[in-house]
Design a protein around this motif. Structure first.
Motif, PDB file in Angstrom:
ATOM      1  N   VAL A  49      -2.163  -4.056  -5.905  1.00 50.72           N
ATOM      2  CA  VAL A  49      -1.262  -3.057  -5.343  1.00 50.72           C
ATOM      3  C   VAL A  49      -1.899  -2.567  -4.051  1.00 50.72           C
ATOM      4  O   VAL A  49      -3.082  -2.234  -4.017  1.00 50.72           O
ATOM      5  CB  VAL A  49      -1.096  -1.873  -6.321  1.00 50.72           C
ATOM      6  CG1 VAL A  49      -0.196  -0.814  -5.744  1.00 50.72           C
ATOM      7  CG2 VAL A  49      -0.584  -2.356  -7.655  1.00 50.72           C
ATOM      8  N   ARG A  50      -1.153  -2.525  -2.978  1.00 50.14           N
ATOM      9  CA  ARG A  50      -1.676  -2.067  -1.686  1.00 50.14           C
ATOM     10  C   ARG A  50      -1.437  -0.572  -1.548  1.00 50.14           C
ATOM     11  O   ARG A  50      -0.341  -0.079  -1.754  1.00 50.14           O
ATOM     12  CB  ARG A  50      -0.983  -2.819  -0.548  1.00 50.14           C
ATOM     13  CG  ARG A  50      -1.212  -2.293   0.874  1.00 50.14           C
ATOM     14  CD  ARG A  50      -2.651  -2.394   1.289  1.00 50.14           C
ATOM     15  NE  ARG A  50      -2.948  -2.190   2.693  1.00 50.14           N
ATOM     16  CZ  ARG A  50      -2.810  -1.069   3.381  1.00 50.14           C
ATOM     17  NH1 ARG A  50      -2.280  -0.020   2.842  1.00 50.14           N
ATOM     18  NH2 ARG A  50      -3.179  -1.009   4.644  1.00 50.14           N
ATOM     19  N   GLU A  51      -2.503   0.171  -1.209  1.00 58.04           N
ATOM     20  CA  GLU A  51      -2.411   1.606  -0.965  1.00 58.04           C
ATOM     21  C   GLU A  51      -3.137   1.936   0.333  1.00 58.04           C
ATOM     22  O   GLU A  51      -4.148   1.324   0.656  1.00 58.04           O
ATOM     23  CB  GLU A  51      -3.041   2.413  -2.113  1.00 58.04           C
ATOM     24  CG  GLU A  51      -2.347   2.284  -3.436  1.00 58.04           C
ATOM     25  CD  GLU A  51      -0.998   2.992  -3.508  1.00 58.04           C
ATOM     26  OE1 GLU A  51      -0.592   3.653  -2.527  1.00 58.04           O
ATOM     27  OE2 GLU A  51      -0.347   2.884  -4.568  1.00 58.04           O
ATOM     28  N   ASP A  52      -2.598   2.920   1.046  1.00 59.15           N
ATOM     29  CA  ASP A  52      -3.202   3.376   2.295  1.00 59.15           C
ATOM     30  C   ASP A  52      -4.440   4.213   1.962  1.00 59.15           C
ATOM     31  O   ASP A  52      -4.332   5.243   1.295  1.00 59.15           O
ATOM     32  CB  ASP A  52      -2.198   4.223   3.073  1.00 59.15           C
ATOM     33  CG  ASP A  52      -2.725   4.695   4.419  1.00 59.15           C
ATOM     34  OD1 ASP A  52      -3.941   4.543   4.693  1.00 59.15           O
ATOM     35  OD2 ASP A  52      -1.922   5.233   5.192  1.00 59.15           O
ATOM     36  N   PRO A  53      -5.625   3.786   2.425  1.00 54.17           N
ATOM     37  CA  PRO A  53      -6.849   4.526   2.091  1.00 54.17           C
ATOM     38  C   PRO A  53      -6.883   5.937   2.678  1.00 54.17           C
ATOM     39  O   PRO A  53      -7.624   6.775   2.205  1.00 54.17           O
ATOM     40  CB  PRO A  53      -7.962   3.650   2.663  1.00 54.17           C
ATOM     41  CG  PRO A  53      -7.313   2.843   3.726  1.00 54.17           C
ATOM     42  CD  PRO A  53      -5.897   2.635   3.276  1.00 54.17           C
TER      43      PRO A  53
END
Length: 74
Positions: A49-53
């Motif tokens: 899952v891609r999340e904005d750090p």
């Protein structure tokens, strides 16, 4: 077995350990690579899952606490 770490650090997992656990419904892989590091990469972990750090506060509570979360960055 998860790699050991200092008491004030989260546990770490080697890529070999992760490979064994990919597909396990108890493991959530979260890709937190920033902007270009993510978009320019030809390598992405299937199912991650891609999340904005930079937006941790907006997403960190949506993952179940009973799952093993693996944060992937570069």
């Amino acid at each position: 077995m998860i790699a050991t770490c200092k008491a004030d650090e989260p546990p770490r997992m080697t890529k070999e350990e992760l490979k064994v656990r990919l597909g396990d419904p108890e493991v959530v892989v979260v890709d937190v690579r920033a902007g270009g590091s993510w978009t320019d990469s030809a390598t992405k972990i299937k199912g991650a899952v891609r999340e904005d750090p930079k937006a941790v506060q907006s997403w960190f509570q949506k993952y179940p606490k009973d799952k093993t979360l693996v944060f992937y960055c570069s």
